[in-house]
Design a protein around this motif. Structure first.
Motif, short mmCIF file in Angstrom:
data_model
loop_
_atom_site.label_atom_id
_atom_site.label_comp_id
_atom_site.label_asym_id
_atom_site.label_seq_id
_atom_site.Cartn_x
_atom_site.Cartn_y
_atom_site.Cartn_z
N UNK A 1 0.84 -1.19 0.00
CA UNK A 1 0.00 0.00 0.00
C UNK A 1 0.87 1.24 0.00
N UNK A 2 0.50 2.22 -0.77
CA UNK A 2 1.30 3.42 -0.95
C UNK A 2 0.69 4.65 -0.29
N UNK A 3 -0.32 4.50 0.52
CA UNK A 3 -1.08 5.64 1.03
C UNK A 3 -0.25 6.59 1.89
N UNK A 4 0.90 6.13 2.41
CA UNK A 4 1.74 7.04 3.20
C UNK A 4 2.56 7.96 2.31
N UNK A 5 2.52 7.74 1.00
CA UNK A 5 3.26 8.56 0.05
C UNK A 5 2.32 9.48 -0.70
N UNK A 6 2.54 10.79 -0.56
CA UNK A 6 1.74 11.77 -1.29
C UNK A 6 2.49 12.13 -2.57
N UNK A 7 1.80 12.03 -3.68
CA UNK A 7 2.36 12.36 -4.98
C UNK A 7 1.74 13.66 -5.44
N UNK A 8 2.58 14.64 -5.79
CA UNK A 8 2.09 15.91 -6.31
C UNK A 8 2.05 15.83 -7.83
N UNK A 9 0.90 16.18 -8.40
CA UNK A 9 0.73 16.26 -9.84
C UNK A 9 0.68 17.74 -10.20
N UNK A 10 1.51 18.14 -11.16
CA UNK A 10 1.53 19.53 -11.59
C UNK A 10 1.39 19.55 -13.11
N UNK A 11 0.25 20.05 -13.57
CA UNK A 11 -0.02 20.11 -15.01
C UNK A 11 -1.05 21.20 -15.24
N UNK A 12 -0.85 22.00 -16.27
CA UNK A 12 -1.79 23.08 -16.55
C UNK A 12 -3.07 22.57 -17.19
N UNK A 13 -3.10 21.32 -17.63
CA UNK A 13 -4.30 20.74 -18.23
C UNK A 13 -5.14 20.05 -17.15
N UNK A 14 -6.35 20.54 -16.93
CA UNK A 14 -7.21 19.95 -15.89
C UNK A 14 -7.56 18.51 -16.23
N UNK A 15 -7.72 18.17 -17.50
CA UNK A 15 -8.07 16.79 -17.85
C UNK A 15 -6.90 15.84 -17.56
N UNK A 16 -5.67 16.28 -17.80
CA UNK A 16 -4.51 15.45 -17.48
C UNK A 16 -4.41 15.28 -15.96
N UNK A 17 -4.60 16.37 -15.22
CA UNK A 17 -4.55 16.27 -13.75
C UNK A 17 -5.59 15.29 -13.23
N UNK A 18 -6.82 15.39 -13.72
CA UNK A 18 -7.88 14.49 -13.26
C UNK A 18 -7.55 13.04 -13.58
N UNK A 19 -7.05 12.79 -14.79
CA UNK A 19 -6.71 11.42 -15.18
C UNK A 19 -5.58 10.86 -14.31
N UNK A 20 -4.56 11.67 -14.08
CA UNK A 20 -3.45 11.22 -13.24
C UNK A 20 -3.88 11.03 -11.78
N UNK A 21 -4.72 11.93 -11.28
CA UNK A 21 -5.25 11.78 -9.92
C UNK A 21 -5.95 10.44 -9.78
N UNK A 22 -6.84 10.14 -10.69
CA UNK A 22 -7.60 8.89 -10.65
C UNK A 22 -6.68 7.68 -10.73
N UNK A 23 -5.74 7.74 -11.64
CA UNK A 23 -4.80 6.64 -11.82
C UNK A 23 -3.98 6.40 -10.57
N UNK A 24 -3.40 7.46 -10.02
CA UNK A 24 -2.54 7.29 -8.85
C UNK A 24 -3.32 6.89 -7.61
N UNK A 25 -4.52 7.40 -7.47
CA UNK A 25 -5.36 6.95 -6.34
C UNK A 25 -5.70 5.47 -6.47
N UNK A 26 -5.94 5.01 -7.70
CA UNK A 26 -6.25 3.59 -7.91
C UNK A 26 -5.04 2.71 -7.57
N UNK A 27 -3.84 3.29 -7.63
CA UNK A 27 -2.62 2.57 -7.25
C UNK A 27 -2.32 2.69 -5.76
N UNK A 28 -3.18 3.41 -5.03
CA UNK A 28 -3.06 3.50 -3.58
C UNK A 28 -2.29 4.71 -3.07
N UNK A 29 -1.95 5.65 -3.94
CA UNK A 29 -1.22 6.84 -3.50
C UNK A 29 -2.18 7.93 -3.05
N UNK A 30 -1.73 8.73 -2.10
CA UNK A 30 -2.40 9.99 -1.79
C UNK A 30 -1.96 10.97 -2.87
#
Length: 121
Positions: A1-30
């Motif tokens: 489980x990766x929940x103790x690791x917070x990953x920061x996503x920085x992208x000016x495209x809101x659709x890319x940010x949303x996609x990466x947020x969903x993907x990384x959360x599905x992998x167990x990251x904050x």
């Protein structure tokens, strides 16, 4: 489980940010999400990240500018670059050290980069 690791996503495209947020959360990251490098740098949450995933080309500070600013401030948080352009631009400025992914990239490629970054930090 990766929940103790917070990953920061920085992208000016809101659709890319949303996609990466969903993907990384599905992998167990904050996940922390920012629309610009400047927003990340001024956030009190910036210091709580285990890894940064940033677009290279953004208005204002680019991903490369962000990386250089972090290093000049003695912030050694691992940075992963994503780009729609050639990774050669990143390599010319930063060498072979950081992980650079060309868009579109495979989920496994991003997960591998993040896991390697977290393991070595």
């Amino acid at each position: 489980m990766n929940s103790e690791h917070a990953i920061a996503i920085i992208d000016d495209s809101s659709s890319v940010r949303r996609a990466l947020e969903s993907l990384l959360r599905s992998l167990g990251f904050a996940v922390l999400s920012f629309e610009s490098a400047e927003a990340f740098l001024t956030s009190p949450l910036a210091l709580d990240t285990s890894c940064v995933v940033t677009d290279v080309e953004m208005p204002g500070l680019t991903g490369i500018d962000l990386y250089e600013k972090m290093r000049s401030d003695k912030n050694e948080t691992p940075v992963i670059f994503i780009t729609a352009n050639s990774e050669q631009k990143v390599r010319q400025r930063l060498g072979d050290e950081p992980c650079v992914l060309n868009k579109p990239f495979e989920v496994d490629e991003l997960a591998d980069c993040i896991n390697r970054a977290i393991a070595t930090s």
